[in-house]
Scaffold this motif. Structure first.
Motif, PDB file in Angstrom:
ATOM      1  N   SER A 187      27.791   0.367  65.899  1.00 58.94           N
ATOM      2  CA  SER A 187      27.362  -0.498  64.799  1.00 58.94           C
ATOM      3  C   SER A 187      27.967  -1.886  64.962  1.00 58.94           C
ATOM      4  CB  SER A 187      27.786   0.112  63.457  1.00 58.94           C
ATOM      5  OG  SER A 187      29.191   0.237  63.416  1.00 58.94           O
ATOM      6  N   ALA A 188      27.230  -2.863  64.489  1.00 57.86           N
ATOM      7  CA  ALA A 188      27.680  -4.250  64.590  1.00 57.86           C
ATOM      8  C   ALA A 188      28.842  -4.488  63.633  1.00 57.86           C
ATOM      9  CB  ALA A 188      26.529  -5.194  64.279  1.00 57.86           C
ATOM     10  N   GLY A 207      25.217  -9.024  68.713  1.00 62.25           N
ATOM     11  CA  GLY A 207      24.783  -8.297  67.517  1.00 62.25           C
ATOM     12  C   GLY A 207      25.763  -8.383  66.364  1.00 62.25           C
ATOM     13  N   ASP A 208      27.005  -8.783  66.637  1.00 60.22           N
ATOM     14  CA  ASP A 208      27.988  -8.940  65.568  1.00 60.22           C
ATOM     15  C   ASP A 208      27.673 -10.199  64.760  1.00 60.22           C
ATOM     16  OD1 ASP A 208      29.292  -6.693  66.480  1.00 60.22           O
ATOM     17  OD2 ASP A 208      30.990  -7.762  67.352  1.00 60.22           O
ATOM     18  N   THR A 209      28.161 -10.233  63.529  1.00 58.20           N
ATOM     19  CA  THR A 209      27.951 -11.363  62.632  1.00 58.20           C
ATOM     20  C   THR A 209      29.273 -12.080  62.392  1.00 58.20           C
ATOM     21  OG1 THR A 209      26.145 -10.231  61.503  1.00 58.20           O
ATOM     22  CG2 THR A 209      27.201 -12.033  60.307  1.00 58.20           C
ATOM     23  N   VAL A 249      24.354 -14.366  63.591  1.00 59.69           N
ATOM     24  CA  VAL A 249      24.402 -13.155  64.405  1.00 59.69           C
ATOM     25  C   VAL A 249      24.453 -13.604  65.863  1.00 59.69           C
ATOM     26  CG1 VAL A 249      23.176 -11.066  65.090  1.00 59.69           C
ATOM     27  CG2 VAL A 249      23.116 -11.815  62.701  1.00 59.69           C
ATOM     28  N   LYS A 297      26.652  -5.985  74.318  1.00 63.74           N
ATOM     29  CA  LYS A 297      26.631  -4.840  73.418  1.00 63.74           C
ATOM     30  C   LYS A 297      27.079  -3.568  74.126  1.00 63.74           C
ATOM     31  CE  LYS A 297      23.215  -5.010  70.388  1.00 63.74           C
ATOM     32  NZ  LYS A 297      21.928  -4.802  69.717  1.00 63.74           N
TER      33      LYS A 297
END
Length: 118
Positions: A26-27, A49-51, A88, A114
């Protein structure tokens, strides 16, 4: 021919384990505070994909933008005081965060692919 109940339980556990191992990670979300003319010093290890949420705690507006290693630029537009903007991360590699208004503001990140965490 009926399967042995112990074999069915073992097959179910193996199937569940395989699903957990192949599920995408999961991000994550990170928060960075903007002070008057500087970004909070951070030691984050983001992945594609991370914020990242940028919280403007300054009394002045900022306009952050990210420059990816391949030259792509992503701007967060004007960010008034006491507001939050988020981005993102879309590409792996070295990323530089700057402010269009205050070029002295600078932060560098290395964004992992990722798959690097799996």
């Amino acid at each position: 021919m009926a399967l042995d109940p112990a074999f069915r339980r073992l097959a179910a556990v193996f199937s569940l384990s395989l699903a957990v191992l192949t599920a995408p990670a999961s991000a994550e979300e990170f928060e960075v505070t903007i002070h008057h003319a500087e970004l909070q010093e951070v030691t984050i290890k983001p992945r594609v994909g991370d914020t990242i949420r940028f919280v403007n705690q300054a009394d002045i507006a900022h306009n952050l933008y990210l420059t990816y290693e391949d030259g792509q630029v992503e701007t967060l537009d004007t960010q008034p005081p006491r507001t939050t903007k988020q981005v993102v991360l879309r590409r792996a590699g070295h990323v530089v965060v700057r402010c269009w208004i205050h070029p002295i503001i600078r932060m560098e990140l290395d964004v992992a692919d990722k798959a690097a965490s799996q």
